[in-house]
Motif scaffolding. Sequence first.
Motif, PDB file in Angstrom:
ATOM      1  N   TRP A   1     -29.442  27.136  20.044  1.00 43.64           N
ATOM      2  CA  TRP A   1     -29.140  28.012  21.189  1.00 43.64           C
ATOM      3  C   TRP A   1     -30.363  28.794  21.635  1.00 43.64           C
ATOM      4  CZ3 TRP A   1     -25.237  26.858  23.941  1.00 43.64           C
ATOM      5  CH2 TRP A   1     -24.090  26.310  23.369  1.00 43.64           C
ATOM      6  N   ASN A   2     -31.244  29.139  20.719  1.00 42.37           N
ATOM      7  CA  ASN A   2     -32.441  29.871  21.127  1.00 42.37           C
ATOM      8  C   ASN A   2     -33.456  28.972  21.814  1.00 42.37           C
ATOM      9  OD1 ASN A   2     -32.521  32.874  20.272  1.00 42.37           O
ATOM     10  ND2 ASN A   2     -31.570  31.858  18.527  1.00 42.37           N
ATOM     11  N   VAL A   3     -33.485  27.689  21.469  1.00 43.62           N
ATOM     12  CA  VAL A   3     -34.328  26.753  22.217  1.00 43.62           C
ATOM     13  C   VAL A   3     -33.820  26.628  23.648  1.00 43.62           C
ATOM     14  CG1 VAL A   3     -35.040  24.341  22.416  1.00 43.62           C
ATOM     15  CG2 VAL A   3     -35.152  25.488  20.208  1.00 43.62           C
TER      16      VAL A   3
ATOM     17  N   ARG B   1     -31.940  37.563  13.180  1.00 44.59           N
ATOM     18  CA  ARG B   1     -31.499  36.214  12.826  1.00 44.59           C
ATOM     19  C   ARG B   1     -32.515  35.174  13.293  1.00 44.59           C
ATOM     20  NH1 ARG B   1     -25.380  35.343  12.372  1.00 44.59           N
ATOM     21  NH2 ARG B   1     -24.637  37.361  11.618  1.00 44.59           N
ATOM     22  N   LEU B   2     -33.047  35.365  14.483  1.00 46.66           N
ATOM     23  CA  LEU B   2     -34.037  34.418  14.990  1.00 46.66           C
ATOM     24  C   LEU B   2     -35.263  34.383  14.096  1.00 46.66           C
ATOM     25  CD1 LEU B   2     -35.042  32.533  17.281  1.00 46.66           C
ATOM     26  CD2 LEU B   2     -35.945  34.570  18.419  1.00 46.66           C
TER      27      LEU B   2
ATOM     28  N   LEU C   1     -35.031  18.490  23.850  1.00 48.92           N
ATOM     29  CA  LEU C   1     -35.927  18.878  22.762  1.00 48.92           C
ATOM     30  C   LEU C   1     -35.136  19.308  21.534  1.00 48.92           C
ATOM     31  CD1 LEU C   1     -38.718  19.703  21.584  1.00 48.92           C
ATOM     32  CD2 LEU C   1     -38.415  21.918  22.708  1.00 48.92           C
ATOM     33  N   ALA C   2     -34.134  20.179  21.745  1.00 44.81           N
ATOM     34  CA  ALA C   2     -33.343  20.680  20.621  1.00 44.81           C
ATOM     35  C   ALA C   2     -32.550  19.568  19.961  1.00 44.81           C
ATOM     36  CB  ALA C   2     -32.415  21.791  21.104  1.00 44.81           C
TER      37      ALA C   2
ATOM     38  N   GLY D   1     -34.754  23.954  33.356  1.00 46.22           N
ATOM     39  CA  GLY D   1     -35.419  24.297  32.102  1.00 46.22           C
ATOM     40  C   GLY D   1     -34.529  24.059  30.902  1.00 46.22           C
ATOM     41  N   VAL D   2     -33.235  24.379  31.035  1.00 44.26           N
ATOM     42  CA  VAL D   2     -32.291  24.181  29.928  1.00 44.26           C
ATOM     43  C   VAL D   2     -32.099  22.694  29.638  1.00 44.26           C
ATOM     44  CG1 VAL D   2     -29.872  24.459  29.239  1.00 44.26           C
ATOM     45  CG2 VAL D   2     -31.106  26.382  30.253  1.00 44.26           C
TER      46      VAL D   2
END
Length: 422
Positions: free
Chosen positions: A311-313, A287-288, A193-194, A186-187
């Motif tokens: 990092w959140n993606v 923050r997000l 994508l990111a 998944g990462v």
Amino acid sequence: MTITASTFTPEIVRTRHIKLPVTLTVVTVLLALLFVFSPVTGESIFRISDRISFTIADIHVASAPTMWISWVILAVLAAWTWWDAVAYRRTGLWVSIVFAVIAMFAFLTWAAQDGGVVPVAGTLAGALSLSVPLVYGALAGVIGERGGVVNIAIEGQLLLGAFTAVLLSSITRNPFVGLVGAIIGGVMVAFVLAAFAIRYLVDQIIVGVVLNVLVSGLTGFLYGALLAPNEAALNNAVTFPRWKIPLLGDIPVIGPVFFNQTFIVYLMYVVVAIVAWGLYRTRWGLRLRSVGEHPQAADTVGIKVNPTRFWNVLLAGAIAGIGGAYFTLVSVPQFTKDMTAGLGFIALAAVIFGGWDPIKATLAALLFGFATSLQNLLSVLSTPIPSEFMLMLPYVVTILAVAGFAGKITAPAADGSPYIKG
């Protein structure tokens, strides 16, 4: 003439919300047509117990009277929403929930005519099982879009997660290693994508669609070239066993459904709670949300917008990967081509229906899972509904929920918008 503050009266603009009344009216009319043109006789049976963990007497109801009494209640609720709309009032959420429950009860009473049996506990258990990947995918979508990145690639993250999970679990004979592999899968999709959406400013929708097609083709090729010829060694995963929680697992109806599950389901409970709490109660969540709502303002107070999004993606991709692991480490021990069957897009619909809120998105995912479970139940009950419509049911419920019941929803202000510093 001079207008002073004391004489000026601001104009009040009121909006009449008719989407919900129209939707409830259409559903009420359709049920009436169904009951009139396909009348029923006899009784319907609702089996509350699963006959294994606990035993409760079946509930027998007279089919026709129960259906029409329920329909009258639905008509009253639909009229209530019209009254609220005429008076420029918003209808409470409880009205939609009660309407949906009664409508489903009336429909199942019709479907189980002439002595048909509706296994309530079994249907709920099936709904939860089918909802698990949707919940993980919906949480991934919420995290990504709250940070300003549209995660169309949930489907690809689920699919690659399922592939890497079965591969590593088959090699190591350990489901936890397979779960770690699913997270990595998944990462990997999320990283691409990111990188393209945040670093190179490529349109996020296009990148997500391309990634879904890429992962589908890649896993299909590897399945044919690697897994199929070596099925016993590489496509034969060790799955997670069911672990019953003492006391909680003995609660009638809900105990066997929610507390006699596998590790991935229990992890889902934890992840939903952590994301829901963290999004509104922690610095991470603040923050997000700030980089998703107003990245310029976040930048001025020292928040690094693009690294925060990046990092959140990746975190969203890890969560979606766990959802993919459910396919091959719980549902079936083998990978097949395109086995996610578009659930990533339904998870994205759950994000929208849930208003980009973790709890509401989870409930929406459970609703869509229930619709899929209902499709299987109606097939068993041998209803006169055409089989083609049965296959459409989960998607029809998805469209109806998003278009009719969701009301006015607003995405995060910077959702889908790249941020260029300066």
